[in-house]
Structure formats: C-alpha cells, structure tokens
Enzyme design. Structure first.
Site, mmCIF file in Angstrom:
data_model
loop_
_atom_site.group_PDB
_atom_site.id
_atom_site.type_symbol
_atom_site.label_atom_id
_atom_site.label_comp_id
_atom_site.label_asym_id
_atom_site.label_seq_id
_atom_site.Cartn_x
_atom_site.Cartn_y
_atom_site.Cartn_z
ATOM 1 N N PHE A 1 2.801 -1.307 9.230
ATOM 2 C CA PHE A 1 3.409 -0.647 8.028
ATOM 3 C C PHE A 1 2.783 -1.394 6.831
ATOM 4 C CE2 PHE A 1 6.254 0.252 4.564
ATOM 5 C CZ PHE A 1 6.275 1.576 4.915
ATOM 6 N N ASP B 1 -1.456 -8.998 4.685
ATOM 7 C CA ASP B 1 -0.528 -8.096 3.766
ATOM 8 C C ASP B 1 0.731 -8.924 3.884
ATOM 9 O OD1 ASP B 1 1.468 -6.492 2.918
ATOM 10 O OD2 ASP B 1 0.873 -4.648 4.295
ATOM 11 N N LYS C 1 6.508 -6.250 -3.848
ATOM 12 C CA LYS C 1 7.974 -6.599 -3.560
ATOM 13 C C LYS C 1 8.591 -7.483 -4.451
ATOM 14 C CE LYS C 1 8.306 -4.082 0.751
ATOM 15 N NZ LYS C 1 8.642 -2.630 0.151
#
Length: 403
Positions: free
Chosen positions: A145, A230, A259
C-alpha cells in the site's frame, strides 16, 4: 442525556448524505481530542488506537507542535516555491540530517512522496544508469500500500484499490514480499529501483524474516539499483526507531516520508536522498504549490526536533514491548497471531469468532478506536504518548470482546 438528545445520529446522516462513499467509518463523530484520547459530539471518550494511520505519532494537539503552528499562523502561511521563506532551510536541513541524507524534497501527502520517488528513480535511471528512454522498471511487492493515485494503484494487488480504475501505468514488476529469490529473478538491466515498505501496514502489519532487507540492499548494490524505503507509516518513531528499516541495519538510497511529519496538524511529506539521486531534478521538472509551505515547514521542523531527542523512539520501543507481550498472551484465547514492532501491531482474530470489522465495532462500543484490515485482522497503532495504563486498558477491552 436521552437518545433524543444525541447529536451523533444526525451528524452521521449528514455525512452519509453529502459525501462520496469512499470510506466506511465507524459510527463515531469526534469533536475534541488531546494526547491519546478523543471525545465525540455527545461527550463520550475513546482511546485512539489508530493515530491517523501514524499521522498522530505525537498525539492529538501536542503542545510544542500546536505552539509552532500558532506562531507561524500569525506570521506567514504560504508563498509557493516561487520564493524562499524563512522556515524552509531549517526544516530541510533538520530532516536531511535526521535521515543522514544530503537533500530533501518537501511535498504534501504520502502519495505525492511516492509519486516523487517514482519520478526521481526513473530520471536517475535514464540520466545516471543509462537505461533506454521509456524502458525503466521499478520492482514492488504484492499486497503493498503506497497510496491511491492512478500510477500507484497500477501496481497494487488489492482489488478495492485497483479494480475499475484502468488503464494502468506500465513500468512495474510485482513480486512476493519477503522473497529474495523472486527479487533476484525480477531484476534486469532496465531496473531502476526496488520500492518496499519495511513493514506492510495495510496488509496486516507484516514484518519480513530477519535478513530480508540486508539481502535487498545487496541485490540493489550488485545491480546498480536504487532501494526506496516507504516509511510513510512505519517511520518517525512508530516502531521504536526513527525508521523501521533501522531494525535491519540497512540504509536505503531514498526515504519516502509523510503522515507523522505533519504532526497531525498539516499534511507534510518529503523525499530524502543524496545529491547523486535527488540532484537529477532541475527547475521546472517537478513541484507543488503547497509543498514546503511556511506552515508545513514550521510544524515539520518541530517534529524533527522532537525526534532528535530520541524520547519518542525510546517510548515506542519500551511501551511496544509491553503491548506485544500483552497481545501475545491472548493467543489461544481468540487471537491466532500477533505481528509488528514498537507501538504497531497486527492482530489476527479467530474468524470463527468475528470479522475484523465486527471486532473494531465492538472495541468502539467499549471506548477503544482501532481499524480492521483484510478478513479478521485488526491494526493497533496508538500515539507514542500513550501511557502504560492506556495500553493495559485497551488490551483488556480486546480480551473482553473475545470472551
């Protein structure tokens, strides 16, 4: 307060009426928050065990981050990158030093950081490695993801993310996560990068076997391929270290961050790499109106300062051990398996008892907010400011719904 006085039903009905149904939220309408706790419109308090998918690593309304945002709001919020503002260099230098890299390219969302990483890797492949124009390949893992743009969902194996959004962007090879032999077989002279999550969060907080990333690093070095980590969900203290990849003693060529970098206040993302990689970009080739704006940089710089002390990494490691010990004790009592690192756990509930969705609904009814993923798996990721008492309370509620 009677049921007729509750504000939640009307708020949920309005959201259902006026918004596209791209999410299936729990029936909770949050109005206030502090630290690891949130309060809904009817005054009910919940322990936040999702933390905005790690966007709230430092908790809701961390005083230092709120102060940095307030101070910047009174001065300057946006200039665009057509000019330089006085917060920009401080943020970029601090983040580059935290990452041990030469350069930083600020963006906004995690998906933008991934898109930026893809563009940089391709351009590096053409200009530095000498891959023929239009032939660059990037290797990714199944069950990944990395975001929801059309390019990113082109290499997703999740039908919900991918189906009906084609035609798909070419240039990607998908291999099993954790399989070094498959990676070795997939690399060709046209491979420019390997893009992986150090821990696959959406897939259920999957941690590969020890030594996997050392092998990835070696294969990339041997083939002159960039390794892109990531760390958008796994980084910035979540797993007990600044970056999850540090658990493997490996340094990637490029970090993708987001984030928690925005402190739960503004969207902030970034790509960090050395000059021989990020230096391939020239003026006009990539950008963002809001990327690296003054408000984002002021908050991001304070996030970097918080991480530089090591306090949050230590809390995550120490409290994470307590969380995992408590969760592991539930195996055989309705829990099949527990995975993760630090304050991040994937918990497989016995599907004979309930689905993951049913589990998080029952937890919410007991005042704990979490998120389900595939099947009967739930994800737990509290803010790093959570207390031992909070952790024990949350695990006790999980044990209660399993009885």
């Amino acid at each position: 307060m009677t049921d007729l006085d509750l504000r939640t039903p009307a708020a949920l009905a309005a959201a259902e009426r006026w918004t596209a149904h791209n999410y299936h939220p729990l029936p909770v309408v949050i109005a206030d928050a502090e630290g690891a706790w949130v309060t809904d419109v009817d005054g009910r308090r919940y322990l936040d065990f999702l933390a905005g998918y790690s966007a709230l690593n430092f908790g809701h309304r961390h005083p230092g981050l709120i102060a940095a945002a307030h101070a910047q709001l009174d001065r300057l919020t946006l200039t665009s990158r057509a000019f330089v503002h006085d917060q920009f260099a401080d943020f970029c230098q601090g983040l580059a030093e935290l990452c041990g890299k030469d350069l930083v390219l600020p963006m906004n969302t995690g998906a933008e950081a991934v898109e930026t990483g893809i563009k940089v890797a391709r351009k590096w492949g053409y200009q530095v490695k000498g891959v023929p124009d239009g032939q660059a390949e990037i290797i990714v893992a199944a069950d990944n993801f990395h975001g929801r743009t059309t390019t990113i969902i082109s290499f997703s194996t999740d039908p919900d993310a991918r189906d009906d959004f084609g035609p798909y962007t070419p240039g990607f090879k998908i291999i099993p996560y954790g399989d070094l032999a498959a990676l070795a077989d997939a690399i060709t002279p046209n491979t420019v990068a390997v893009l992986l999550e150090p821990i696959q969060g959406e897939a259920g907080v999957l941690v590969p076997v020890e030594g996997y990333f050392a092998g990835v690093r070696e294969l990339c070095d041997d083939a002159n391929v960039l390794f892109i980590a990531d760390e958008i969900q796994s980084g910035l203290g979540r797993t007990g270290k600044t970056f999850a990849i540090e658990h493997e003693g490996v340094v990637p060529d490029m970090y993708l961050l987001g984030k928690a970098l925005g402190g739960g206040i503004v969207p902030v993302s970034a790509v960090a790499a050395n000059r021989d990689v990020l230096g391939v970009l020239k003026p006009g080739e990539h950008g963002s109106t809001f990327g690296g704006n003054p408000l984002a940089c002021a908050v991001g710089a304070e996030v970097v300062r918080l991480l530089a002390t090591g306090e949050f990494q230590e809390r995550s490691a120490r409290l994470g051990a307590r969380l995992h010990d408590s969760l592991t004790a539930l195996i055989g009592q309705g829990v099949l398996a527990v995975r993760g690192r630090g304050l991040w756990a994937g918990v497989d509930i016995d599907p004979a008892l309930m689905t993951g969705r049913e589990a998080v609904e029952r937890l919410a009814a007991r005042g704990v907010l979490a998120k389900d993923t595939h099947g009967s798996t739930i994800r737990l990721a509290p803010p790093l400011v959570v207390t031992e008492e909070d952790l024990d309370h949350a695990v006790a509620q999980l044990a209660a719904i399993l009885r």
